[in-house]
Design a protein around this motif. Structure first.
Motif, PDB file in Angstrom:
ATOM      1  N   PRO A 178      38.456 -18.930 -15.943  1.00 22.92           N
ATOM      2  CA  PRO A 178      39.450 -18.323 -14.792  1.00 22.92           C
ATOM      3  C   PRO A 178      39.272 -17.298 -14.214  1.00 22.92           C
ATOM      4  O   PRO A 178      40.056 -17.248 -12.723  1.00 22.92           O
ATOM      5  CB  PRO A 178      41.300 -17.912 -15.729  1.00 22.92           C
ATOM      6  CG  PRO A 178      40.772 -19.217 -16.905  1.00 22.92           C
ATOM      7  CD  PRO A 178      38.991 -18.866 -17.241  1.00 22.92           C
ATOM      8  N   ASP A 179      38.489 -16.332 -14.839  1.00 29.15           N
ATOM      9  CA  ASP A 179      38.295 -14.628 -13.896  1.00 29.15           C
ATOM     10  C   ASP A 179      37.142 -15.200 -12.684  1.00 29.15           C
ATOM     11  O   ASP A 179      37.331 -14.643 -11.577  1.00 29.15           O
ATOM     12  CB  ASP A 179      38.155 -13.331 -14.701  1.00 29.15           C
ATOM     13  CG  ASP A 179      39.669 -12.685 -15.540  1.00 29.15           C
ATOM     14  OD1 ASP A 179      40.808 -13.747 -14.514  1.00 29.15           O
ATOM     15  OD2 ASP A 179      39.038 -12.361 -16.622  1.00 29.15           O
TER      16      ASP A 179
ATOM     17  N   ALA B 118      27.057 -11.047 -13.319  1.00 29.15           N
ATOM     18  CA  ALA B 118      26.084 -10.141 -13.908  1.00 29.15           C
ATOM     19  C   ALA B 118      26.368  -9.176 -13.038  1.00 29.15           C
ATOM     20  O   ALA B 118      25.730  -7.649 -13.340  1.00 29.15           O
ATOM     21  CB  ALA B 118      24.784 -10.203 -12.753  1.00 29.15           C
ATOM     22  N   ALA B 119      28.068  -9.233 -11.926  1.00 30.77           N
ATOM     23  CA  ALA B 119      27.586  -7.585 -11.852  1.00 30.77           C
ATOM     24  C   ALA B 119      29.076  -6.884 -12.588  1.00 30.77           C
ATOM     25  O   ALA B 119      29.588  -7.453 -13.834  1.00 30.77           O
ATOM     26  CB  ALA B 119      29.004  -8.287 -10.297  1.00 30.77           C
ATOM     27  N   PRO B 120      29.183  -6.082 -12.796  1.00 33.90           N
ATOM     28  CA  PRO B 120      29.669  -4.894 -13.451  1.00 33.90           C
ATOM     29  C   PRO B 120      31.971  -5.074 -13.584  1.00 33.90           C
ATOM     30  O   PRO B 120      31.999  -5.308 -12.646  1.00 33.90           O
ATOM     31  CB  PRO B 120      29.644  -3.091 -13.265  1.00 33.90           C
ATOM     32  CG  PRO B 120      28.247  -3.601 -12.849  1.00 33.90           C
ATOM     33  CD  PRO B 120      28.223  -4.530 -11.620  1.00 33.90           C
ATOM     34  N   ALA B 121      31.728  -4.817 -15.137  1.00 35.26           N
ATOM     35  CA  ALA B 121      32.971  -5.472 -14.505  1.00 35.26           C
ATOM     36  C   ALA B 121      33.854  -4.252 -14.177  1.00 35.26           C
ATOM     37  O   ALA B 121      34.066  -2.965 -14.212  1.00 35.26           O
ATOM     38  CB  ALA B 121      33.218  -5.524 -16.474  1.00 35.26           C
TER      39      ALA B 121
ATOM     40  N   ALA C 270      31.706 -26.317 -19.399  1.00 33.00           N
ATOM     41  CA  ALA C 270      31.993 -25.751 -20.290  1.00 33.00           C
ATOM     42  C   ALA C 270      32.471 -25.983 -21.231  1.00 33.00           C
ATOM     43  O   ALA C 270      32.946 -26.851 -21.509  1.00 33.00           O
ATOM     44  CB  ALA C 270      33.274 -24.272 -19.623  1.00 33.00           C
ATOM     45  N   VAL C 271      32.273 -25.366 -22.566  1.00 34.08           N
ATOM     46  CA  VAL C 271      33.021 -25.626 -23.604  1.00 34.08           C
ATOM     47  C   VAL C 271      34.341 -25.199 -23.472  1.00 34.08           C
ATOM     48  O   VAL C 271      34.923 -24.260 -22.798  1.00 34.08           O
ATOM     49  CB  VAL C 271      32.037 -24.993 -25.114  1.00 34.08           C
ATOM     50  CG1 VAL C 271      30.157 -24.991 -25.004  1.00 34.08           C
ATOM     51  CG2 VAL C 271      32.103 -23.044 -24.262  1.00 34.08           C
ATOM     52  N   THR C 272      35.115 -25.317 -24.471  1.00 34.09           N
ATOM     53  CA  THR C 272      37.044 -25.068 -24.491  1.00 34.09           C
ATOM     54  C   THR C 272      36.768 -23.495 -24.243  1.00 34.09           C
ATOM     55  O   THR C 272      37.548 -22.871 -23.927  1.00 34.09           O
ATOM     56  CB  THR C 272      37.376 -25.572 -25.611  1.00 34.09           C
ATOM     57  OG1 THR C 272      36.868 -26.508 -25.692  1.00 34.09           O
ATOM     58  CG2 THR C 272      38.839 -24.957 -25.544  1.00 34.09           C
ATOM     59  N   THR C 273      36.323 -22.406 -25.173  1.00 33.31           N
ATOM     60  CA  THR C 273      36.602 -21.322 -24.930  1.00 33.31           C
ATOM     61  C   THR C 273      35.961 -20.821 -23.650  1.00 33.31           C
ATOM     62  O   THR C 273      37.501 -19.290 -23.367  1.00 33.31           O
ATOM     63  CB  THR C 273      35.351 -19.923 -26.951  1.00 33.31           C
ATOM     64  OG1 THR C 273      34.489 -20.563 -26.073  1.00 33.31           O
ATOM     65  CG2 THR C 273      36.088 -20.751 -27.879  1.00 33.31           C
ATOM     66  N   ALA C 274      34.825 -21.031 -23.112  1.00 37.09           N
ATOM     67  CA  ALA C 274      34.436 -20.239 -21.848  1.00 37.09           C
ATOM     68  C   ALA C 274      35.660 -20.638 -21.338  1.00 37.09           C
ATOM     69  O   ALA C 274      35.621 -20.123 -20.230  1.00 37.09           O
ATOM     70  CB  ALA C 274      32.867 -20.787 -21.534  1.00 37.09           C
ATOM     71  N   ALA C 275      36.039 -21.515 -20.862  1.00 36.74           N
ATOM     72  CA  ALA C 275      36.981 -22.341 -19.587  1.00 36.74           C
ATOM     73  C   ALA C 275      38.260 -21.827 -19.862  1.00 36.74           C
ATOM     74  O   ALA C 275      38.295 -21.539 -18.691  1.00 36.74           O
ATOM     75  CB  ALA C 275      37.043 -24.015 -19.995  1.00 36.74           C
ATOM     76  N   ILE C 276      38.444 -21.419 -20.978  1.00 37.27           N
ATOM     77  CA  ILE C 276      40.159 -20.785 -20.867  1.00 37.27           C
ATOM     78  C   ILE C 276      39.490 -19.030 -21.238  1.00 37.27           C
ATOM     79  O   ILE C 276      40.471 -18.316 -20.112  1.00 37.27           O
ATOM     80  CB  ILE C 276      40.211 -20.741 -22.754  1.00 37.27           C
ATOM     81  CG1 ILE C 276      40.916 -22.486 -22.765  1.00 37.27           C
ATOM     82  CG2 ILE C 276      41.653 -20.381 -22.736  1.00 37.27           C
ATOM     83  CD1 ILE C 276      41.408 -23.223 -23.909  1.00 37.27           C
ATOM     84  N   GLY C 277      38.730 -18.899 -21.695  1.00 35.98           N
ATOM     85  CA  GLY C 277      38.217 -17.492 -21.607  1.00 35.98           C
ATOM     86  C   GLY C 277      37.729 -16.395 -20.561  1.00 35.98           C
ATOM     87  O   GLY C 277      37.989 -15.258 -20.753  1.00 35.98           O
ATOM     88  N   LEU C 278      36.770 -17.453 -20.368  1.00 37.69           N
ATOM     89  CA  LEU C 278      35.395 -16.323 -19.271  1.00 37.69           C
ATOM     90  C   LEU C 278      36.017 -16.851 -18.254  1.00 37.69           C
ATOM     91  O   LEU C 278      35.700 -16.489 -16.712  1.00 37.69           O
ATOM     92  CB  LEU C 278      33.986 -16.831 -19.733  1.00 37.69           C
ATOM     93  CG  LEU C 278      33.815 -16.259 -21.029  1.00 37.69           C
ATOM     94  CD1 LEU C 278      32.321 -16.870 -21.239  1.00 37.69           C
ATOM     95  CD2 LEU C 278      33.636 -14.693 -21.174  1.00 37.69           C
TER      96      LEU C 278
ATOM     97  N   VAL D  91      38.682 -17.016  -9.643  1.00 38.65           N
ATOM     98  CA  VAL D  91      39.945 -16.213  -9.230  1.00 38.65           C
ATOM     99  C   VAL D  91      38.588 -14.853  -7.833  1.00 38.65           C
ATOM    100  O   VAL D  91      38.943 -15.494  -7.053  1.00 38.65           O
ATOM    101  CB  VAL D  91      40.505 -15.657  -9.866  1.00 38.65           C
ATOM    102  CG1 VAL D  91      41.419 -13.938  -8.853  1.00 38.65           C
ATOM    103  CG2 VAL D  91      41.896 -15.781 -10.775  1.00 38.65           C
ATOM    104  N   ALA D  92      37.619 -14.573  -8.566  1.00 38.38           N
ATOM    105  CA  ALA D  92      37.100 -13.912  -8.132  1.00 38.38           C
ATOM    106  C   ALA D  92      36.272 -15.036  -6.306  1.00 38.38           C
ATOM    107  O   ALA D  92      35.952 -14.311  -5.361  1.00 38.38           O
ATOM    108  CB  ALA D  92      36.226 -13.493  -8.480  1.00 38.38           C
ATOM    109  N   LEU D  93      35.850 -16.443  -6.880  1.00 37.51           N
ATOM    110  CA  LEU D  93      34.873 -17.024  -6.432  1.00 37.51           C
ATOM    111  C   LEU D  93      36.201 -17.445  -5.457  1.00 37.51           C
ATOM    112  O   LEU D  93      35.040 -17.440  -4.026  1.00 37.51           O
ATOM    113  CB  LEU D  93      34.433 -18.058  -6.937  1.00 37.51           C
ATOM    114  CG  LEU D  93      33.169 -17.959  -7.499  1.00 37.51           C
ATOM    115  CD1 LEU D  93      33.116 -19.244  -8.775  1.00 37.51           C
ATOM    116  CD2 LEU D  93      32.164 -17.326  -6.369  1.00 37.51           C
ATOM    117  N   ARG D  94      37.249 -17.664  -5.640  1.00 32.00           N
ATOM    118  CA  ARG D  94      38.571 -17.997  -4.113  1.00 32.00           C
ATOM    119  C   ARG D  94      38.009 -17.037  -3.386  1.00 32.00           C
ATOM    120  O   ARG D  94      38.652 -17.100  -2.124  1.00 32.00           O
ATOM    121  CB  ARG D  94      39.416 -18.551  -4.753  1.00 32.00           C
ATOM    122  CG  ARG D  94      40.117 -19.062  -3.664  1.00 32.00           C
ATOM    123  CD  ARG D  94      41.831 -19.705  -4.525  1.00 32.00           C
ATOM    124  NE  ARG D  94      41.116 -20.985  -5.199  1.00 32.00           N
ATOM    125  CZ  ARG D  94      42.235 -21.353  -5.674  1.00 32.00           C
ATOM    126  NH1 ARG D  94      43.825 -20.714  -6.187  1.00 32.00           N
ATOM    127  NH2 ARG D  94      41.802 -22.908  -6.335  1.00 32.00           N
TER     128      ARG D  94
END
Length: 287
Positions: free
Chosen positions: A105-106, A284-287, A95-103, A109-112
């Motif tokens: 984490p959520d 791909a799931a709706p937010a 992951a690039v830095t902005t994706a690792a921080i901004g995309l 959480v969902a995968l866990r």
């Protein structure tokens, strides 16, 4: 031979430091040293040598590292996908830095919550580096900036976020003309070695804008901090939050701004395709 010891050895070689290798392996430096000594005793030759404040592989160590990488990948792949009813195992995700921080984490959480048996091992880096590692099967997937060329048919691609270029300015310049700002203010360039930085550089050249450059930086957070200090302005993608806190900045829309597309790249034939599909479905799931 303990595969864990080989993994520790590779981590130390890649980081160039026993202390950094210990941090990445979640071990103490003494524990790492013990593993390395046991590995050297089993192989029968020195594998590492001091180099300044760090360490580097000996000639024999380099050969062991080269042979160990595919061996460890094969060991990790041995049990992947054996149980079709349970998604479990390790996902090597770049992951690039902005994706690792901004995309990311959520997503984690969902995968866990849905698949507690999935363990994500994160590998940060630049888009071009991570792209190459996915193609070489060193990574299972990577969240990167979409390249300016087509990805191979052997790979899948899912767009996650489209980020227009903006002129980032101190709050005092809110509402100013972006072209006037780029022409008059000191300019902090987004490093063109990154694909996002190249996008910004291409836009400036196409518009024949030659700003008065004072710095060139690779990290977007660092650019934001310098702009906040009034040291200059920058042309950057409107990246996913969170941004550094406590900053007084303004985003000026740019006419005809190109988009930096951030998405997920993966190998379609990966033995971890079940886990990768779970990640794809989550994005791909709706937010």
């Amino acid at each position: 031979m303990e595969t864990r010891f080989l993994e520790t050895f590779l981590t130390v070689v890649e980081s160039g430091s026993i202390s950094e290798g210990a941090r990445r392996s979640n071990l103490t430096p003494a524990g790492v040293t013990q593993r390395l000594r046991a590995l050297e005793a089993e192989i029968g030759v020195p594998l590492l040598v001091r180099a300044g404040r760090g360490v580097t592989a000996t000639r024999a160590g380099s050969r062991v590292a080269e042979r160990a990488r595919p061996l460890l990948r094969a060991c990790r792949d041995l049990t992947a996908g054996l149980d079709d009813d349970v998604l479990a195992g390790e996902l090597r995700l770049g992951a690039v830095t902005t994706a690792a921080i901004g995309l990311l984490p959520d997503l984690m959480v969902a995968l866990r919550a849905g698949h507690p048996g999935i363990e994500i091992r994160l590998h940060p880096g630049r888009s071009n580096e991570l792209y190459a590692k996915v193609l070489d099967a060193e990574l299972d997937a990577a969240m990167i900036v979409q390249p300016g060329f087509g990805v191979p048919k052997t790979c899948g691609w899912l767009g996650i976020r489209a980020e227009p270029l903006i002129v980032l300015v101190p709050d005092r310049l809110r509402g100013a003309d972006p072209f006037a700002v780029l022409a008059a203010e000191p300019f902090i360039r987004y490093d063109e070695r990154s694909w996002g930085g190249k996008l910004a550089g291409d836009y400036l050249r196409a518009r024949r804008i030659r700003p008065r450059e004072i710095f060139e930086l690779e990290t977007l957070d660092a650019i934001a901090v310098l702009v906040n200090k009034g040291l200059g302005v920058s042309l950057v993608p409107d990246w996913a939050p969170p941004w550094p806190s406590g900053l007084s900045l303004a985003r000026l829309p740019v006419p005809g701004a190109p988009l930096r597309h951030v998405g997920l790249l993966w190998q379609r034939a990966s033995v971890r395709i079940g886990i990768i599909n779970a990640v794809v479905e989550q994005f791909a799931a709706p937010a």
